[in-house]
Design a protein around this motif. Structure first.
Motif, PDB file in Angstrom:
ATOM      1  N   MET A 198     -26.492  26.455  -9.511  1.00 48.39           N
ATOM      2  CA  MET A 198     -26.108  27.391  -8.446  1.00 48.39           C
ATOM      3  C   MET A 198     -25.679  28.709  -9.047  1.00 48.39           C
ATOM      4  O   MET A 198     -25.002  28.743 -10.067  1.00 48.39           O
ATOM      5  CB  MET A 198     -24.958  26.765  -7.646  1.00 48.39           C
ATOM      6  CG  MET A 198     -24.661  27.481  -6.344  1.00 48.39           C
ATOM      7  SD  MET A 198     -26.026  27.331  -5.183  1.00 48.39           S
ATOM      8  CE  MET A 198     -25.443  28.357  -3.862  1.00 48.39           C
ATOM      9  N   GLY A 199     -26.106  29.760  -8.431  1.00 46.22           N
ATOM     10  CA  GLY A 199     -25.663  31.080  -8.870  1.00 46.22           C
ATOM     11  C   GLY A 199     -26.521  31.633  -9.994  1.00 46.22           C
ATOM     12  O   GLY A 199     -27.427  30.975 -10.512  1.00 46.22           O
ATOM     13  N   PHE A 200     -26.207  32.846 -10.363  1.00 46.30           N
ATOM     14  CA  PHE A 200     -26.971  33.561 -11.378  1.00 46.30           C
ATOM     15  C   PHE A 200     -26.901  32.824 -12.719  1.00 46.30           C
ATOM     16  O   PHE A 200     -25.815  32.577 -13.237  1.00 46.30           O
ATOM     17  CB  PHE A 200     -26.384  34.970 -11.510  1.00 46.30           C
ATOM     18  CG  PHE A 200     -27.055  35.828 -12.539  1.00 46.30           C
ATOM     19  CD1 PHE A 200     -28.350  36.244 -12.382  1.00 46.30           C
ATOM     20  CD2 PHE A 200     -26.351  36.223 -13.663  1.00 46.30           C
ATOM     21  CE1 PHE A 200     -28.959  37.055 -13.340  1.00 46.30           C
ATOM     22  CE2 PHE A 200     -26.940  37.035 -14.616  1.00 46.30           C
ATOM     23  CZ  PHE A 200     -28.252  37.450 -14.449  1.00 46.30           C
ATOM     24  N   LEU A 201     -28.051  32.448 -13.249  1.00 44.47           N
ATOM     25  CA  LEU A 201     -28.139  31.712 -14.517  1.00 44.47           C
ATOM     26  C   LEU A 201     -27.205  30.500 -14.537  1.00 44.47           C
ATOM     27  O   LEU A 201     -26.554  30.211 -15.545  1.00 44.47           O
ATOM     28  CB  LEU A 201     -27.850  32.641 -15.703  1.00 44.47           C
ATOM     29  CG  LEU A 201     -28.857  33.787 -15.901  1.00 44.47           C
ATOM     30  CD1 LEU A 201     -28.427  34.680 -17.056  1.00 44.47           C
ATOM     31  CD2 LEU A 201     -30.265  33.261 -16.132  1.00 44.47           C
ATOM     32  N   GLY A 202     -27.152  29.839 -13.404  1.00 43.14           N
ATOM     33  CA  GLY A 202     -26.361  28.619 -13.332  1.00 43.14           C
ATOM     34  C   GLY A 202     -24.864  28.844 -13.379  1.00 43.14           C
ATOM     35  O   GLY A 202     -24.097  27.890 -13.565  1.00 43.14           O
ATOM     36  N   GLY A 203     -24.433  30.079 -13.235  1.00 41.65           N
ATOM     37  CA  GLY A 203     -22.993  30.379 -13.271  1.00 41.65           C
ATOM     38  C   GLY A 203     -22.388  30.191 -14.652  1.00 41.65           C
ATOM     39  O   GLY A 203     -21.179  29.994 -14.781  1.00 41.65           O
ATOM     40  N   ARG A 204     -23.210  30.278 -15.680  1.00 45.97           N
ATOM     41  CA  ARG A 204     -22.728  29.987 -17.038  1.00 45.97           C
ATOM     42  C   ARG A 204     -22.191  31.207 -17.782  1.00 45.97           C
ATOM     43  O   ARG A 204     -21.879  31.125 -18.964  1.00 45.97           O
ATOM     44  CB  ARG A 204     -23.867  29.381 -17.870  1.00 45.97           C
ATOM     45  CG  ARG A 204     -24.273  27.976 -17.450  1.00 45.97           C
ATOM     46  CD  ARG A 204     -25.231  27.338 -18.450  1.00 45.97           C
ATOM     47  NE  ARG A 204     -26.520  28.025 -18.489  1.00 45.97           N
ATOM     48  CZ  ARG A 204     -27.532  27.768 -17.643  1.00 45.97           C
ATOM     49  NH1 ARG A 204     -27.392  26.878 -16.685  1.00 45.97           N
ATOM     50  NH2 ARG A 204     -28.679  28.425 -17.759  1.00 45.97           N
ATOM     51  N   TYR A 205     -22.095  32.377 -17.105  1.00 45.60           N
ATOM     52  CA  TYR A 205     -21.679  33.599 -17.816  1.00 45.60           C
ATOM     53  C   TYR A 205     -20.493  34.257 -17.133  1.00 45.60           C
ATOM     54  O   TYR A 205     -20.259  34.056 -15.934  1.00 45.60           O
ATOM     55  CB  TYR A 205     -22.876  34.554 -17.957  1.00 45.60           C
ATOM     56  CG  TYR A 205     -23.919  33.892 -18.814  1.00 45.60           C
ATOM     57  CD1 TYR A 205     -23.785  33.894 -20.191  1.00 45.60           C
ATOM     58  CD2 TYR A 205     -24.942  33.140 -18.241  1.00 45.60           C
ATOM     59  CE1 TYR A 205     -24.682  33.195 -20.993  1.00 45.60           C
ATOM     60  CE2 TYR A 205     -25.840  32.444 -19.022  1.00 45.60           C
ATOM     61  CZ  TYR A 205     -25.701  32.480 -20.408  1.00 45.60           C
ATOM     62  OH  TYR A 205     -26.565  31.774 -21.189  1.00 45.60           O
ATOM     63  N   ALA A 206     -19.771  35.007 -17.923  1.00 47.13           N
ATOM     64  CA  ALA A 206     -18.501  35.554 -17.430  1.00 47.13           C
ATOM     65  C   ALA A 206     -18.188  36.877 -18.120  1.00 47.13           C
ATOM     66  O   ALA A 206     -18.751  37.204 -19.175  1.00 47.13           O
ATOM     67  CB  ALA A 206     -17.367  34.566 -17.692  1.00 47.13           C
ATOM     68  N   ILE A 207     -17.296  37.623 -17.505  1.00 50.08           N
ATOM     69  CA  ILE A 207     -16.734  38.821 -18.129  1.00 50.08           C
ATOM     70  C   ILE A 207     -15.386  38.400 -18.725  1.00 50.08           C
ATOM     71  O   ILE A 207     -14.509  37.900 -18.024  1.00 50.08           O
ATOM     72  CB  ILE A 207     -16.574  39.954 -17.103  1.00 50.08           C
ATOM     73  CG1 ILE A 207     -17.971  40.378 -16.607  1.00 50.08           C
ATOM     74  CG2 ILE A 207     -15.835  41.138 -17.736  1.00 50.08           C
ATOM     75  CD1 ILE A 207     -17.951  41.386 -15.470  1.00 50.08           C
ATOM     76  N   ALA A 208     -15.271  38.624 -20.036  1.00 49.70           N
ATOM     77  CA  ALA A 208     -14.107  38.113 -20.773  1.00 49.70           C
ATOM     78  C   ALA A 208     -13.101  39.195 -21.120  1.00 49.70           C
ATOM     79  O   ALA A 208     -11.946  38.896 -21.403  1.00 49.70           O
ATOM     80  CB  ALA A 208     -14.566  37.415 -22.049  1.00 49.70           C
ATOM     81  N   GLY A 209     -13.546  40.445 -21.121  1.00 52.69           N
ATOM     82  CA  GLY A 209     -12.628  41.513 -21.501  1.00 52.69           C
ATOM     83  C   GLY A 209     -13.051  42.824 -20.870  1.00 52.69           C
ATOM     84  O   GLY A 209     -14.244  43.064 -20.655  1.00 52.69           O
ATOM     85  N   VAL A 210     -12.058  43.647 -20.554  1.00 54.55           N
ATOM     86  CA  VAL A 210     -12.356  44.983 -20.009  1.00 54.55           C
ATOM     87  C   VAL A 210     -11.430  46.005 -20.668  1.00 54.55           C
ATOM     88  O   VAL A 210     -10.318  45.663 -21.089  1.00 54.55           O
ATOM     89  CB  VAL A 210     -12.172  45.053 -18.473  1.00 54.55           C
ATOM     90  CG1 VAL A 210     -13.197  44.172 -17.768  1.00 54.55           C
ATOM     91  CG2 VAL A 210     -10.766  44.671 -18.057  1.00 54.55           C
TER      92      VAL A 210
END
Lengths: 145, 391
Positions: free
Chosen positions: B1-13
């Motif tokens: 489910m979701g973009f690329l299986g929901g396997r990615y994230a934003i870790a720092g800004v």
């Protein structure tokens, strides 16, 4: 070739299909591409018809008449060449053929602009190769120049 | 489910200070924003092996930025994409990691948008469409050289078709200014705004007044995209990438030839984006809508499905965009009142809201679980991200 002065009015690059469009303008004629396959008119000039993808077209004469579809009035000139012209209008004209064209306005104060106002094309000769098309209020019963 | 299986994230800004004259190069600004993002994530610079940016010829390229950080990239790319790029970069970063090109990617935009190359003017070496658009000569010969004029034509038509008013545009400017007043980092912090102030601001490209236009600013902003698994080990709560749609648009970029010029390309983005994430507009808790001009926010409210077509003006004027409203939007002040980094600063604020960074203060949107970030607002192209508070 000398570099144009920083405050010279920008001119379109006269290459490719733009050169063909402006070559007609230089003779006082407004022509647009018309698809040979499906008959759709188009502007800006492109290689293929966005309606049917045909790459065959002809340059057909427009009546030069249309109506004001939208406009913006520039109060702070972003380019020094137009600083003396403010406030000046840039208009979107929907021509009788259905094509829309962004152009300048002459012969009417910007505050007098109205939606669907009838306008017709005119041309200002800038150089031997380049004439700038603009629109002005239509005069009933007279053909577009 | 979701973009690329929901396997990615934003870790720092991270971002720099915002100013009218940074006195630094875009490369230095980019490095400062990158270091902030690394500190935020608790990552080492050598862990970054992907670098993605976008430019109008005024940013810092990935190889130089990587070199300045002492990183050894296996993937760098720079795109020419204007305001739809921040989302494009995040999506491309995740896709590049999925493809095995790299493992952690810095997405950034660095620019001296006021002291260097300005978008609002051609003076002082400013921006011109001639640099990026082969058709620009058709417009520049008529005295039309800046985005304000192009969007002004769309806004005027929208006013004709739907009765949109100056006060409704002003409602967007006021809402975002109020947010900026709650953000000490914003350029327009401590500059509260009334509707009378808005209406008295000078016309730039009618119907746009000065206060309808985004700021011109110097600065840089960056975020780090990595796997959800890696992000879970970082300092902050991960923000997951639930949906990503890049550069969807109409049949051609000459939007004056489209049947309607008052529909944003967001109408092409929204169904795919929400469908991918299994969400609906009503699920969005906080938004970062692209705001190069106040008007563009109204268009996107309509075309991303938050209200009916033509009702963006009344929606905004109803006070819904404020923190505590139905759709808190651009809660750091947006590009209208925080700073302009071509969309990147809005994305960073959305990440912080979804982390609950401001918990305990009035700036925090309560129960912010789903966020929408959009890029560009014009009829030609648009891109969107749906982000989710991670676990």
């Amino acid at each position: 070739m000398a570099e144009p002065a920083a405050n010279a009015r920008p001119e379109p690059r006269l290459d490719g299909l733009a050169a063909e469009f402006y070559a007609y303008c230089a003779t006082g004629t407004l022509r647009f591409q018309r698809c040979e396959a499906c008959g759709a008119w188009r502007h800006l000039p492109r290689e293929m018809c966005p309606s049917c993808a045909s790459s065959k077209w002809t340059w057909e004469a427009s009546s030069g008449r249309g109506r004001i579809f939208s406009w913006t009035v520039t109060h702070r000139a972003p380019h020094p060449a137009f600083a003396a012209d403010v406030p000046y209008a840039v208009v979107v004209v929907e021509l009788e053929e259905g094509v829309r064209m962004v152009s300048g306005l002459r012969g009417l104060a910007p505050e007098a602009l109205e939606l669907d106002l009838a306008v017709e094309v005119g041309f200002e000769s800038v150089s031997a190769e380049f004439s700038l098309p603009y629109f002005k209020p239509s005069v009933e019963g007279e053909p577009a120049s | 489910m979701g973009f690329l299986g929901g396997r990615y994230a934003i870790a720092g800004v991270g971002e720099t200070d915002w100013s009218r004259q940074s006195g630094r190069t875009p490369l230095t600004l980019g490095l400062q924003a990158a270091r902030q993002a690394l500190t935020d994530a608790g990552m080492e610079a050598r862990e970054l092996d992907g670098f993605l940016s976008y430019s109008e010829g005024d940013s810092a390229d990935g190889l130089h930025l990587a070199s300045g950080l002492g990183a050894q990239p296996s993937y760098t790319a720079e795109i020419v994409g204007g305001g739809s790029s921040a989302e494009f970069l995040v999506a491309t970063a995740a896709a590049a990691i999925e493809a095995g090109l790299c493992t952690s990617v810095l997405c950034y935009r660095a620019m001296n948008g006021r002291s260097g190359r300005r978008f609002g003017t051609q003076q002082d070496g400013g921006f011109s469409f001639d640099q990026i658009d082969p058709f620009a000569g058709f417009f520049s010969a008529q005295g039309m050289t800046t985005p304000a004029q192009h969007y002004g034509l769309i806004a005027r038509r929208h006013m004709h078709e739907y009765g949109t008013t100056a006060e409704q545009l002003g409602a967007v400017a006021l809402a975002f200014r109020e947010h900026a007043c709650g953000n000490p980092h914003a350029m327009m912090h401590d500059r509260p705004l009334t509707m009378a102030d808005y209406l008295a601001s000078p016309l730039i490209a009618d119907p746009f007044r000065l206060l309808d236009c985004c700021l011109e600013s110097d600065g840089a902003a960056a975020c780090i995209v990595t796997s959800l698994a890696r992000a879970r080990d970082c300092r902050r709560r991960p923000v997951r990438i639930l949906g990503a749609v890049t550069r969807a648009g109409g049949p051609h970029v000459y939007h004056y030839g489209l049947p309607s010029i008052t529909e944003a390309a967001g109408q092409h983005v929204a169904p795919r984006l929400f469908g991918m994430a299994g969400l609906e507009p009503g699920d969005v808790d906080v938004a970062a809508l692209y705001d190069c001009f106040s008007f563009v926010v109204l268009l996107q409210l309509e075309d991303y499905g938050f209200c009916k077509k033509g009702e963006g003006g009344p929606f905004a004027a109803g006070g819904r965009l404020g923190i505590g409203g139905d759709l808190p939007c651009n809660t750091a002040g947006g590009q209208l009142s925080e700073a302009y980094t071509h969309g990147m600063n809005n994305l960073i604020e959305l990440v912080r809201q979804l982390r609950g960074t401001y918990t305990g203060s009035k700036r925090q949107v309560s129960e912010a679980e789903v966020g929408l970030c959009t890029g560009w607002g014009g009829p030609e192209v648009a891109s969107g991200l749906l982000l989710g508070a991670g676990a």
